[in-house]
Design a protein around this motif. Structure first.
Motif, mmCIF file in Angstrom:
data_model
loop_
_atom_site.group_PDB
_atom_site.id
_atom_site.type_symbol
_atom_site.label_atom_id
_atom_site.label_comp_id
_atom_site.label_asym_id
_atom_site.label_seq_id
_atom_site.Cartn_x
_atom_site.Cartn_y
_atom_site.Cartn_z
ATOM 1 N N PRO A 29 38.862 45.146 44.430
ATOM 2 C CA PRO A 29 39.514 46.403 44.845
ATOM 3 C C PRO A 29 39.752 46.487 46.341
ATOM 4 C CG PRO A 29 37.744 46.807 43.265
ATOM 5 C CD PRO A 29 37.648 45.382 43.669
ATOM 6 N N ALA A 30 38.840 45.938 47.153
ATOM 7 C CA ALA A 30 38.983 46.051 48.608
ATOM 8 C C ALA A 30 40.244 45.363 49.111
ATOM 9 C CB ALA A 30 37.753 45.450 49.295
ATOM 10 N N ALA A 31 40.722 44.349 48.393
ATOM 11 C CA ALA A 31 41.932 43.623 48.784
ATOM 12 C C ALA A 31 43.135 44.018 47.944
ATOM 13 C CB ALA A 31 41.700 42.121 48.691
ATOM 14 N N GLY A 32 42.965 45.049 47.100
ATOM 15 C CA GLY A 32 44.056 45.504 46.257
ATOM 16 C C GLY A 32 44.367 44.596 45.093
ATOM 17 N N ILE A 33 43.421 43.734 44.705
ATOM 18 C CA ILE A 33 43.631 42.821 43.574
ATOM 19 C C ILE A 33 43.110 43.479 42.308
ATOM 20 C CG2 ILE A 33 43.109 40.552 42.612
ATOM 21 C CD1 ILE A 33 42.811 39.496 45.433
ATOM 22 N N GLU A 34 44.035 43.787 41.395
ATOM 23 C CA GLU A 34 43.659 44.434 40.141
ATOM 24 C C GLU A 34 42.957 43.440 39.212
ATOM 25 O OE1 GLU A 34 43.971 47.615 39.663
ATOM 26 O OE2 GLU A 34 44.975 47.934 41.586
ATOM 27 N N ALA A 35 42.448 43.987 38.108
ATOM 28 C CA ALA A 35 41.663 43.183 37.170
ATOM 29 C C ALA A 35 42.467 41.992 36.639
ATOM 30 C CB ALA A 35 41.192 44.053 36.016
#
Length: 554
Positions: A500-506
């Protein structure tokens, strides 16, 4: 019954040799195929080496880089008090070994020792510890130190060397007698050399099979048991050597008339097919058959072996017989033809050796950082030296010096044979050494990171392992246990990772169930950070639960 004529004997030899070839082909087709692998190494374990777990696991799981086979009573778990903690026989499922463990042996440090057989027939042994509750003084496995007997290891290398030597001593005379031998010269000396070579190959083959028993079990030179021999003969390694013996018997039937006098083209073709079939059994029982590209490796290793036998066997015939017995006119006709043969054989050696080295070494760094790579470098250096000597011999042939004054070329040939004898010794050691590509995956040798944690839900306890916990490709292993620490079968697995901190979704992790309670998957983690890993395990048609873990990736 009438007397069998020479023509009848030759026809019988052809039929018998053809029958031997057909039996061999059928035997090869009936050998059970297995997954490709080579010199397996331990890639991970659960519990992980040197870790401390809160509760005693009901099983120890070993995951190797490749498929492995069992060595009887050579996998043990030793409790802190020195007693055996493993219960019953371990189960083998490809590259995964599950060892049932008694959970009532108390806290402290446990020792796991193992000895298994990789697909290329080499034993793989090692040991590691894990602790329950808190570390203690590590126990000692008094039953087996895991080390191979050095006398047996040396004997295996000697047998390999004898086999290679016998191969060139039979192929060289057969080839020269069939295509280059002057009719006026006696065949008795080359025939004796060929029979000696065939005998050495057969002797080395039998010795290698017998030595494989103590080599596998870690015993002494004469620790050959019926059970051990049965296991060896029932493996792909044993099948390849049995096929070789059958082909040698068929070769012997056609070799006799060739050594006695000129034979027809049909006999030569059948003999050539049998010889190629026998050559293939060497790579089929070693590293090439278990490489990442087995078909390519087997082919190039067969070419490599055949080129070596033709080149060196022909050199022996030149040095021992032709340069001493043939006259100037005969040598003037023979040497240019032999020079072309030698150039072709050396070219095949160079090409095949290069391809095989690229497959087995994998990276430039491995050439200097592994024993296998350093042996390859030594072999290359010796080969360059012998090529220089061979170039000098070829120069003598082209300038017609060899036919009129054979002494210089004879000295050059003996120099070639001396250096190549050393090359054969290096090769015999090389085939018993772990390939560099396998060393690179060994968890005992690699300096990699590792993440291990246990997450608990109302339904189960989930052990989560991520390796190497770094950017790039990572392996995920999941082990499900009941709340009282027994293996728990899982009907369906679902795993995602997110940053989440890098905006990478599941990101969905594709999983492969290895056992009822163990699944694995591969995932590429593109960035460093604290990744959130979510595991959902469904244990029945209606029961499922989700656990999470934070995986620090560097």
């Amino acid at each position: 019954m009438g007397v069998m004529t020479a023509a009848h004997r030759r026809r019988f030899a052809r039929l018998a040799a053809t029958a031997g070839l057909l039996v061999t082909v059928v035997a090869l087709l009936l050998v059970p195929a297995g997954p490709a692998s080579a010199h397996a190494v331990l890639s991970s374990s659960s519990p992980a080496a040197s870790t401390v777990v809160p509760a005693a696991p009901a099983e120890v799981v070993l995951t190797f880089s490749e498929t492995v086979r069992k060595v009887p009573d050579r996998i043990r778990v030793i409790a802190p008090d020195g007693s055996r903690a493993d219960q019953g026989e371990p189960t083998f499922a490809g590259s995964v070994v599950n060892i049932p463990v008694d959970t009532g042996r108390g806290n402290g440090t446990y020792l796991v020792t193992y000895r298994v057989i990789s697909a290329d027939s080499h034993p793989v042994s090692g040991a590691f510890t894990y602790s329950v509750g808190a570390p203690s003084e590590p126990p000692v496995d008094s039953g087996d130190d895991g080390r191979a007997n050095p006398v047996v290891g040396t004997a295996v290398k000697v047998a390999k060397f004898v086999g290679y030597a016998g191969l060139l001593l039979v192929i060289g005379p057969a080839l020269v007698l069939a295509l280059l031998w002057p009719r006026r010269l006696s065949r008795r000396g080359p025939a004796r050399l060929a029979w000696t070579g065939l005998g050495l190959v057969a002797l080395a083959t039998v010795a290698t099979v017998l030595l494989q028993v103590p080599y596998t079990n870690g015993g002494g030179l004469f620790d050959v048991t019926g059970e051990g021999l049965s296991l060896v003969l029932g493996s792909a390694f044993g099948a390849a050597h049995l096929v070789r013996l059958g082909l040698l018997a068929a070769v012997a039937l056609l070799l006799r008339p060739l050594l006695a006098g000129p034979v027809g083209r049909t006999d030569l073709v059948i003999l050539g097919v049998l010889a190629v079939g026998a050559l293939v059994t060497w790579p089929l029982s070693g590293h090439p058959a278990a490489s990442p590209a087995p078909a390519v490796s087997v082919l190039v290793d067969t070419v490599h072996l055949g080129g070596m036998a033709v080149w060196l066997g022909g050199l022996v015939m030149l040095a021992v017989f032709l340069l001493r017995r043939a006259d100037e006119r005969e040598l003037g006709a023979i040497l240019p033809i032999w020079s072309r043969w030698a150039a072709l054989a050396v070219s095949a050696l160079l090409l095949a050796g290069t391809v095989q080295a690229l497959i087995e070494v994998a990276t430039p760094a491995a050439l200097v950082n592994t024993a296998y790579g350093r042996l390859v470098l030594a072999k290359i250096g010796l080969f360059v030296l012998v090529i220089a000597v061979a170039a000098y011999s070829r120069h003598l042939v082209r300038t017609r010096v060899a036919a009129s004054r054979p002494a210089p070329v004879r000295r050059a040939i003996w120099a070639e044979l001396t250096i190549t004898a050393i090359v054969l010794g290096v090769s015999a050691t090389l085939v018993q050494t772990t390939p560099a590509r396998s060393v690179a995956t060994d968890v005992a040798a690699a300096d990699s990171g590792y993440f291990n944690t246990t997450a608990t839900s109302s339904l189960y306890s989930m052990q989560i392992e991520v390796s190497p916990a770094r950017r790039g490709n990572n392996s995920v292993h999941l082990y499900a246990y009941t709340l009282d620490n027994q293996p728990l079968p899982v009907v369906e697995w679902q795993v995602t990772v997110a940053l989440p901190a890098a905006g990478i979704e599941a990101i969905q992790v594709p999983l492969l169930p290895l056992t009822d309670n163990h699944a694995t998957g591969e995932i590429s983690l593109p960035a460093a950070g604290d990744w959130e890993l979510r595991v959902t395990a469904r244990t029945t048609e209606i029961d499922q639960a989700t656990v999470t873990a934070t995986v620090p990736v560097r």
